[in-house]
Scaffold this active site. Structure first.
Site, mmCIF file in Angstrom:
data_model
loop_
_atom_site.group_PDB
_atom_site.id
_atom_site.type_symbol
_atom_site.label_atom_id
_atom_site.label_comp_id
_atom_site.label_asym_id
_atom_site.label_seq_id
_atom_site.Cartn_x
_atom_site.Cartn_y
_atom_site.Cartn_z
ATOM 1 N N ASP A 114 16.065 -23.514 -0.707
ATOM 2 C CA ASP A 114 16.013 -24.877 -1.206
ATOM 3 C C ASP A 114 15.410 -24.853 -2.613
ATOM 4 O OD1 ASP A 114 16.203 -27.776 -0.410
ATOM 5 O OD2 ASP A 114 14.064 -27.700 -0.903
ATOM 6 N N GLU A 132 19.944 -23.263 -4.090
ATOM 7 C CA GLU A 132 20.228 -24.324 -5.053
ATOM 8 C C GLU A 132 19.662 -23.882 -6.399
ATOM 9 O OE1 GLU A 132 20.024 -28.482 -2.653
ATOM 10 O OE2 GLU A 132 18.087 -27.520 -2.961
#
Ligand code: CA
Length: 664
Positions: free
Chosen positions: A347, A376
């Site tokens: 993340d 990400e």
């Protein structure tokens, strides 16, 4: 509180020297402990507790009978040891007891917390639970093996929340919202459609990526009858499974055993398991386990000395500091070694520094070279970490074996993620052809792409196609179906289905690693809700009547996955290979067409022609002369060939794909 004398201190200094915070002028001066024994080491005859807390004046260990409530039955002072560590050894069998640590910092006793390395906790993760990890193994765990994977190129990811497939009354699954709910075979909807594990298996994906399954903060595990829902992006105990997904959060062994059962079941059925990891911030800030033991150290600070906030959640961790980097690495290894996890999705990965991500990839691949690492490549706010150190998408080519999500293709396909009404290529917006081509070659360098025309990136950011995760939707934001509903209010149900299938076709035939949001194969809706992170089950769950209603989308997705798996040409392994075998054709507006030629990557199809017509009307598209076999036409797929196409052009229906091939 009564303090009992130290029971045993094996490594003991003759006199205790307290490391006062004033001793250090910066976090860089804190001693670095390089041993691998932080946390609890449990044995029947003794338990060793060791934590790193270099600025503590004193550290107490508290022992409890229960997971929550009550007073400690014993509290004792730990002994200062090497490199800022504190140690206590208790020569008793402590199995079943609970424990916390408490630090005296600048003459103030901070909150009791488990240590960051804690591997078993009771209800709500407030206290460590002393258990024997050997007793958490499900039947036949010693024979658990990850399914064979030839290489990253074969990966097809399916992103799923633990609760979503089982909570609906029509799931046919009894263990609603639990890890165990994903381990049951033979479950059906009232219409007789396969649900749960059978559904995933029949789809043909290779990896299930679970939304956070570590212990997180937002659900009260003592009130599970309230059916709370959260995505889980608020980490509390990184090395422990989430308690609300277990049948008994109070017993630290139960959640571990049940999560291992899930992993083993998936492995037994040919599916690898990926964890979504959120080392970039903690759910609590001042009150986190990290911060109650070593205030400030694990986090970055802004210019005023306050917590910086690149996560948008109140804090950001500092992977560049040695003890945070060490923690991340050891935590990931714990999931690999103890749980047999096969990959990690980071993340807000750009909050981490590239050096840490490279180290992580190197060390995990040394355990299993097929562990897949992606994330990400962006942050959710400003960070004091300089851009040239961040694991940003645009820096992906500088890392080895770390992949990033392509927001280029995601938004190229459906429109800007934060503009719900915006259209993309599939919904007929003009000018996105180069972005789609960029997605097809998985963000690599290709001579036929005009990078200036690509929506977000102006250059190739992947040095290998295996560094790009190709997707159109995920848990964040609207489902693909809802997005089409919002951005194409004029479109009929059938027209939306066509656009939906066109998007899936592009995702599942592009180079790189395809990624599917669970339910996209059923036209999943969240009823227009975008940020459903704490929305109730009825927004987030699978309604299995979708499978009856949208059977065509399901069958189509299944067939696309089978097509991809049957054809290595869609799974090339290097940028050089793509350059050699992929040629884009000159076409009209809102059409992208390309040819994969020369038995690419050993494919038994010699040439493959793919045409994506995003116009909502039929278009006559010029094709290279020759006899072509049609494998896909709008919603029909037959990899043996639907019919022969002769001539120099084909009619491609509006909002649809066509795939032709030649075998020799
Ligand atoms: Ca929890």
């Amino acid at each position: 509180m009564k303090l009992l004398p130290l029971i045993v201190a094996a490594i003991m200094l003759s006199s205790l020297e307290y490391n006062l915070p004033e001793k250090y002028s910066s976090f860089e001066e804190y001693p670095v402990y390089d041993g691998f024994d932080l946390g609890l080491e449990y044995h029947m005859d003794a338990s060793k507790f060791k934590i790193w807390a270099p600025t503590a004046q004193k550290v107490r260990l508290h022992l409890y009978e229960k997971a929550l409530g009550g007073e400690p039955y014993r509290s004792l002072e730990m002994t200062l040891s090497e490199k800022g560590t504190w140690i206590t050894i208790i020569k008793e069998n402590l199995k079943g007891k609970y424990y916390t640590f408490q630090v005296l910092h600048q003459n103030q006793w901070l909150d009791e917390v488990p240590d960051p390395y804690v591997y078993a906790v009771g209800t709500n993760g407030k206290r460590g639970h002393i258990i024997d990890l050997n007793e958490t193994n499900p039947v036949d765990w010693e024979n658990d093996k990850s399914p064979i994977l030839r290489g990253y190129e074969d990966i097809i990811i399916y992103e799923l929340h633990v609760r979503d497939m089982s909570t609906h009354a029509n799931s046919g699954i009894q263990q609603k919202g639990k890890f165990l709910g994903l381990t049951i075979l033979g479950t059906q909807s009232p219409d007789g459609e396969e649900t749960g594990l059978d559904h995933i298996k029949s789809l043909g994906v290779t990896h299930v990526h679970l939304l956070p399954a570590y212990d997180y903060l937002s659900i009260d595990e003592s009130k599970l009858e309230e059916h709370q829902f959260n995505w889980g992006y608020d980490p509390q105990n990184y090395n422990v499974p989430e308690g609300s997904y277990s049948t008994n959060p109070a017993d630290g062994a139960v959640r571990i055993k049940e999560f291992k059962q899930l992993i083993k079941t998936f492995h037994d059925h040919g599916i690898r398991v990926i964890l979504d990891v959120v080392y970039n911030h903690t759910g609590a800030t001042e009150k986190s386990n990290f911060n109650q033991l070593v205030p400030g150290y694990y986090y970055r600070q802004n210019a005023t000395g306050a917590f910086s906030n690149a996560s948008g959640c109140g804090n950001e961790t500092a992977s560049e500091r040695p003890m945070m980097r060490k923690f991340m690495l050891e935590s990931l290894k714990h999931w690999v070694n103890e749980y047999h996890i096969d990959g990690f999705r980071f993340d807000l990965m750009a909050i981490h520094d590239m050096e840490s991500m490279d180290l992580i990839a190197r060390e995990l691949r040394a355990i299993d070279p097929n562990i897949f690492i992606y994330g990400e490549g962006w942050t959710a706010g400003d960070s004091p970490l300089p851009d040239d150190k961040k694991a940003l998408k645009r820096n992906t080519y500088l890392m080895d074996h770390v992949a990033a999500f392509s927001d280029d293709i995601r938004d190229g396909l459906k429109g800007h993620v934060f503009a719900a009404n915006a259209k993309g290529f599939i919904s007929g917006k003009e000018g996105l052809e180069e972005t789609i081509k960029f997605g097809i070659v998985a963000s690599t360098q290709h001579p036929q792409i005009d990078y200036k025309q690509v929506n977000y990136s102006d250059t190739a950011w992947a040095k290998s196609p295996l560094q790009t995760v190709t997707y159109v939707s995920c848990h964040d934001n609207h489902t693909l179906w809802d997005r089409l509903t919002l951005s194409c209010p004029e479109a009929s149900e059938e027209a939306k289905k066509s656009m939906h299938k066109l998007a899936l076709t592009i995702v599942l035939t592009s180079q790189g690693i395809p990624f599917l949001h669970a339910g996209v194969e059923l036209g999943r809706t969240k009823y227009g809700e975008e940020n459903s992170y704490k929305s109730p089950d009825h927004i987030n769950q699978f309604d299995w009547t979708w499978k009856t209603k949208n059977k065509d989308i399901f069958k189509y997705t299944q067939a696309l996955i089978a097509l991809r798996k049957a054809h290595p040409a869609f799974r090339m392994t290097s940028t050089e290979m793509l350059k050699k075998h992929i040629r884009f054709l000159d076409t009209q507006e809102k059409i992208v067409a390309y040819r994969i030629s020369g038995h690419a990557n050993g494919d038994h199809w010699k040439d493959i022609l793919l045409i994506f017509n995003a116009n909502n009307t039929l278009k006559k598209v010029n094709i290279p002369k020759g006899d072509w076999m049609m494998a896909l036409n709008a919603a029909e797929i037959n990899t043996e060939g639907l019919r022969i196409v002769k001539g120099t052009s084909v009619d491609v229906a509006g909002s649809s794909a066509m795939i032709l091939f030649q075998t020799n």
